[in-house]
Design a protein around this motif. Structure first.
Motif, mmCIF file in Angstrom:
data_model
loop_
_atom_site.group_PDB
_atom_site.id
_atom_site.type_symbol
_atom_site.label_atom_id
_atom_site.label_comp_id
_atom_site.label_asym_id
_atom_site.label_seq_id
_atom_site.Cartn_x
_atom_site.Cartn_y
_atom_site.Cartn_z
ATOM 1 N N GLY A 1 0.799 -1.229 0.000
ATOM 2 C CA GLY A 1 0.000 0.000 0.000
ATOM 3 C C GLY A 1 0.819 1.260 0.000
ATOM 4 N N CYS A 2 2.135 1.130 0.141
ATOM 5 C CA CYS A 2 2.938 2.349 0.129
ATOM 6 C C CYS A 2 4.353 1.999 -0.287
ATOM 7 N N ASP A 3 5.225 3.007 -0.261
ATOM 8 C CA ASP A 3 6.604 2.769 -0.651
ATOM 9 C C ASP A 3 7.559 3.311 0.394
ATOM 10 N N THR A 4 7.022 3.559 1.586
ATOM 11 C CA THR A 4 7.871 4.117 2.641
ATOM 12 C C THR A 4 7.691 3.367 3.969
ATOM 13 N N GLN B 1 5.055 2.626 5.702
ATOM 14 C CA GLN B 1 4.125 3.242 6.651
ATOM 15 C C GLN B 1 2.844 2.432 6.842
ATOM 16 N N CYS B 2 2.356 1.790 5.778
ATOM 17 C CA CYS B 2 0.948 1.369 5.782
ATOM 18 C C CYS B 2 0.699 0.027 6.437
ATOM 19 N N LEU C 1 -2.170 1.191 8.647
ATOM 20 C CA LEU C 1 -3.158 2.206 8.313
ATOM 21 C C LEU C 1 -4.399 1.563 7.701
#
Lengths: 151, 792, 158
Positions: C42-45, C47-48, C136
């Protein structure tokens, strides 16, 4: 973002000034420089390896020196682009004799673009400071060498 | 046999879930096709730049790279259409192309497409594409964009104005404000938000050279609309040549309604290369180049009497629409915003002007609530400002100005169809009772003496659901120039199993469960015998998809009407089978029997079998129990309610903590309370997040500073208390179920409840307004007399 | 990239042997090579949390780890946690309490929650919300996710 700082270099002002204006010296002193080719008066094509946090890349771009007031002030503008984005930083250097050394006050406004701008924004301050200090340390060494060779 | 338990109204758990909780969902990125290639987009790092040249030679030299394409290569297809040119946008519809040609209009604008054997190689190759840009002057702020000397983004849009739209009565409003005892003026910013569905967007396209047919898997809330727009507008081919499939969708919130460049370029590249092409955004791309929401700057003035009557409302809004127009962008700040800015109040004179503006930012379009949260935030903030100005309790001011129940259906004078039904007082009273309003006010007074800051915020809202009626948005210059009707097909298989296909497109709303509950009751069959299908343009009747809280009120009603047709035909056939008159046939629990002789009975299965084998049907009757309805509702529905937020502010840090959140909503008839509450919880969370944490920020160079989940503050679990929900039920007279809609209500109601609470808490500091989000820095500054709610 | 590394990982109880590029993320290996697509990105950092799996019993974001780093480890994905006819208590809790809507964050949420309950079978609401800091959800406002985990905890301690 505006960043600034000052570093006291243990070398006379004219030697610092001379070092700052010598492409060969710049090529040795700007951290990460792998190529610096003069393209005109006070203008160079540059290739710089740089890491900003998790983002590492080879920036291709230009270095220009403008607004020179020998030996007191100059503006050093670096503009580079890498796959993950670009950076443009105009740094104003002010030189002043302090005792036997030279106080360099500097001020810069690095601007990022692309992925760098989104991921690197909060890292660019510390990175710029670190890079500038490393640069001035290297200039100091060069300037001291110039000073000793003059003696 | 006695009547089976009614399914409508039951909190049954969702039939969608077993697949999703065991990892068996099929999302876009799970689609794998033989020979599939992977596409990565080279995106502009500049917010505004001329593209002088693109050198792909190094990328092409990388083993595994199949092709690199530019916008020029794709010049045989048209730009993406803007389908909702509301606000009379006629001559400056500047929309994106599959890839930018000549100029990049915002950071993240697609400039080139790399197609390779796997996504790692494609990603590597994208870094090797060298693009020569000439940066141009940039403007990101809607106000600055309209000022003299601002960079001009499109030649056909002087001062960057997309449209200049108005509704209401300007003269009457000016007069009411000039004559008022009290006027309050404010500039209210509704900041830009990034929808952030947890699944990013993407497309997988396959082309069959032998037939000239495309199949496109897409993360779309409206695959039928995508098929129409891609076929008829972008590619200029018949719709029959394109099949669109939405698999499981990982949240949409509006962002997945629209037609996007990747749909077009994957199709184009698949046709060009003769192999399937997949593109899936990463999160940074989703943030830079998929649509954003909100972004209004509004000058507003409210007028009234000292005894709390609102007499006038004047609104002037600048709506930032981004560098290009997205699919329904102009409709959001006009039709879905301006026309409902008077909210739940009977305001004798109101006027709203809206100018849409181009800037060097990502496109702005519908985000959960789409226009209505902006309207609701505006009026509810101003009612609180007015209450503070005249020193009256905000609950009392609301009560005094509510549209009284006897005025429904109510026309608000803003060019909307009349509000269908409402009774606003009881929802307010119930919310105040649950939260313990009087006790909280007493606690607040006590706390202030001790230097503690507690705030109570109210939000009484009304919104527009079932965005569909041709009578409204079919008007030229108002909507699509077409109604957004919805379809349903119901067929009974010869085993008695019922299959429902819908043009709605559930992506988390639980429609598969809700629709089955409705059909079970309406047809009198076991819930487990009903199967609901959707999502594939080949196999479902045309429908406009799921958004605008329309699926139950419009899609659900289409199902009810279809079931009625099936039932009528079944009764006709039963009468024939039982050799009775149809007037004497009673339909109960999925069975037909002759009045007075319950032993003379035919089950739905018996009837379906007879209809299917088609032997001995009544004269003229067609075989099969299979009916379809296309339903264009006469009006929208208007859910309402009151939410109350209670916040505590840390005097040392300015940090806001949400102590309680009470929501009393009236969404009409509730089919499944579990699902309705879930919709409200999620909606509330998104509005609370706008109030407290979220905000997309571009710097002056047009760089998206909040370009990742590191910087864009999507809230975590710790931000929220458990929500306290309750409801009143006022049936909608618009549809037979009496339903209104619940998908967006929470978001439409919540931001202002929280902001009113924050500002209420800061009353001892003389704070009259604060812009969102109420970060601790901003609150602390307000407490210490700093700049009052700077824009960022 | 020409060099690859040989790895041996136990995934959902099955020994899997593979040659992977050193830079292949664990999540990509699971999804692309093993077709275990229940683990989402869901993300590229990082976080999710949509990509959370268990590595040797610990909840790990599989996008922050290279497949090569899982060499010799036991990995459990959502597919290995429980089946439709034999749900894990947390999966059951999510179903009972309507702890999911779109279902995209759900596998990661469930894996995080399962690890929490393994460590702390009776967490408070605050502890549950704290444990979810790395995950998240955009649909539920977390309300029913918290209830789902409480439901699972109640079942497990009952």
């Amino acid at each position: 973002m505006q960043i600034d700082g000052e570093d006291l270099l243990d070398a006379p002002i004219d030697c610092v000034w001379q070092a700052l204006n010598d492409p060969a010296v710049l090529a040795r002193c700007v951290p990460g420089v792998t190529a610096l080719v003069p393209t005109g008066p006070d203008a160079y094509d540059a290739e710089i390896k740089l890491a900003i946090g998790p983002l590492k890349g080879t920036f291709k771009g230009t270095v220009r020196i403008t607004e020179q007031v020998p030996p007191e002030a100059m503006t050093l503008t670096v503009d580079g682009a890498a796959p993950m984005g670009g950076v443009n930083a105009a740094g104003r250097l002010a030189l002043e004799t302090q005792g036997t050394g030279t106080l360099v006050r500097w001020q810069a406004e690095p601007k990022l673009r692309g992925t760098l701008a989104t991921v690197g924004a909060r890292l660019i301050g510390p990175v710029s400071k670190q890079q500038t200090t490393a640069f001035l340390k290297a200039i100091e060494a060069e300037a001291r060498q110039l000073a000793s060779s003059r003696r | 046999m006695t009547t089976t338990t009614k399914m409508i109204g039951q909190a049954i758990k969702r039939r969608e879930d077993p697949k999703l909780i065991t990892g068996q969902g099929q999302f876009l990125d799970d689609v794998k096709l033989t020979g599939m290639l992977h596409a990565v987009v080279v995106r502009s790092p500049y917010a505004h730049a001329t593209i002088k040249g693109i050198d792909a030679s190094k990328a092409l030299a990388l083993p595994g790279v199949v092709a690199v394409f530019t916008g020029e290569d794709m010049s045989d297809i048209n730009p993406l259409p803007c389908a909702w040119a509301a606000g009379k946008v006629d001559n400056n519809l500047n929309t994106p192309r599959a890839l930018a040609v000549g100029k990049a209009m915002h950071v993240g604008d697609g400039v080139a497409l790399v197609v390779a054997e796997d996504r790692y190689i494609a990603r590597d190759a994208a870094d090797l594409v060298e693009v020569d840009y000439e940066p141009l002057a940039v403007v990101v702020d809607a106000k600055k964009a309209t000022e003299p000397g601002a960079p001009q983004l499109h030649e056909n849009a002087p001062s960057n104005i997309v449209m200049d739209w108005e509704c209401g009565d300007r003269e009457k409003t000016d007069a009411a404000i000039a004559a008022a005892e009290v006027t309050v003026r404010e500039q209210i910013v509704n900041q830009r938000l990034i929808p952030t569905p947890m699944e990013t967007r993407g497309s997988v396209a396959r082309y069959e050279p032998a037939t000239g047919e495309f199949t496109v898997w897409m993360t779309s809330q409206a695959p039928h609309v995508m098929r129409l727009l891609l076929a008829a507008f972008v590619f200029g081919i018949p719709e029959t040549s394109v099949r669109c499939i939405s698999p499981n969708i990982g949240g949409g919130f509006g962002q997945k309604i629209f037609v996007y460049a990747d749909m077009a370029f994957t199709m184009w590249a698949a046709r060009k290369l003769g192999r399937p092409v997949k593109f899936v955004e990463d999160r940074a791309e989703n943030y830079q180049s998929s649509t954003h929401g909100r972004d209004h700057i509004t000058d507003v003035e409210i007028a009234g009497t000292r005894d709390g009557r609102i007499t006038g409302l004047r609104i002037d809004t600048l709506a930032n629409l981004g560098g290009y127009l997205s699919t329904i962008a102009p409709g959001i700040p006009t039709t879905l915003y301006g026309r409902i800015t008077t909210g739940v109040y009977k305001i004798p004179a109101a006027h709203c002007r809206v100018r849409g503006v181009y800037t060097n930012t990502a496109m702005v379009d519908a985000y959960r609530g789409a226009g209505r949260p902006e309207a609701s935030y505006l009026i509810e903030r101003m009612v609180d400002r007015f209450a503070a100005e005249i020193g009256m309790d905000p609950a009392e001011v609301r009560r005094r100005n509510f549209i009284p129940p006897e005025d429904f259906p109510y026309s608000n004078g803003m060019g909307l169809l009349p509000y269908d039904s409402g009774n606003y007082g009881p929802a307010l009273d119930r919310a105040l009772q649950i939260v313990g309003y009087d006790a909280l006010r007493a606690e607040q007074a006590e706390a202030r003496k001790q230097g503690r800051y507690l705030g109570i915020g109210l939000s009484s809202y009304v919104e527009i659901c079932g965005v569909a009626p041709s009578a409204w948005i079919g008007l030229p210059g108002e909507g699509w120039g077409a109604g957004l009707w919805e379809s349903a097909n119901v067929r009974v298989h010869l085993t008695g199993k019922v299959v429902v296909t819908t043009g709605s497109l559930p992506h988390g709303q639980g429609l598969e469960t809700t629709f089955a509950q409705i059909v079970a009751d309406e047809l009198g069959v076991p819930y487990d015998d009903v199967v609901v299908e959707w999502g594939d343009t080949s196999g479902t009747p045309f429908g406009f998809g799921t958004y605008g809280s329309r699926s139950l009120a419009v899609g659900g009603t289409a199902i009810v009407k279809t079931v009625a047709k099936v039932r009528e035909k079944a009764k006709l056939l039963a009468a024939h089978m039982l050799e009775a008159r149809v007037e004497d046939i009673v339909w109960e629990d999925g069975k037909a029997f002759v009045k007075g002789s319950p032993d003379q009975v035919k089950t739905l299965g018996d009837i379906a079998l007879q209809a299917a084998v088609a032997y001995s049907l009544p004269e003229g009757m067609e075989p099969s129990l299979d009916e379809t309805t296309y339903y264009d509702p006469p009006n929208c529905t208007f859910p309402f309610g009151t939410h109350v937020a209670v916040v505590d502010i840390d005097a040392d840090t300015g940090a806001v903590s949400l102590r309680r959140y009470v929501a009393v909503d009236d969404v009409g008839t509730v089919i499944n309370p579990l699902i309705v509450d879930g919709q409200l919880h999620g909606g509330i969370a998104q509005g609370v997040a706008q109030a407290l944490t979220e905000g997309a920020i571009y710097d002056d160079d047009g760089q998206l500073v909040t370009g990742s989940l590191l910087e864009y503050a999507v809230p975590k679990a710790s931000l929220f208390p458990q929500f306290e929900t309750d409801r009143t039920v006022t049936r909608s007279p618009v549809n037979p179920l009496g339903v209104k809609g619940a998908g967006e209500a929470g978001t439409i109601a919540s931001a202002q409840a929280v902001m009113n609470a924050v500002i209420d808490a800061l009353q001892p500091f003389g704070v009259k307004h604060l812009q969102m989000p109420a970060t601790s820095e901003r609150v602390w500054n307000a407490m210490h007399g700093g700049t009052r709610g700077a824009r960022s | 990239m020409t060099t690859t590394m040989a790895i041996k990982v136990t995934v959902n109880g099955e020994t899997r042997v593979a040659d992977v590029e050193p830079r292949t993320l664990l999540v990509h290996w699971l999804r692309e090579d093993l077709a275990l697509t229940g683990t989402h990105i869901g993300c590229d950092t990082s976080q999710c949390g949509a990509c959370v799996v268990h590595v040797d019993g610990r909840a790990v974001k599989s996008c922050t780890m290279f497949a090569a780093q899982a060499d010799g480890c036991a990995v459990t994905t959502i597919e290995g946690l429980g089946a439709a006819d034999a749900l894990h208590a947390v999966q059951d809790g999510f179903w009972e309490e309507h702890g999911l809507q779109c279902g995209f964050c759900t596998p990661g949420m469930i894996m995080t929650a399962a690890e929490l309950l393994a460590r702390n079978p009776d967490p408070s609401e605050a502890e549950i919300r704290h444990a979810l800091e790395g995950n998240l959800c955009r649909c539920t406002g977390y309300h029913n996710i918290v209830r789902a985990i409480q439901h699972a905890a109640k079942g497990a301690t009952a």
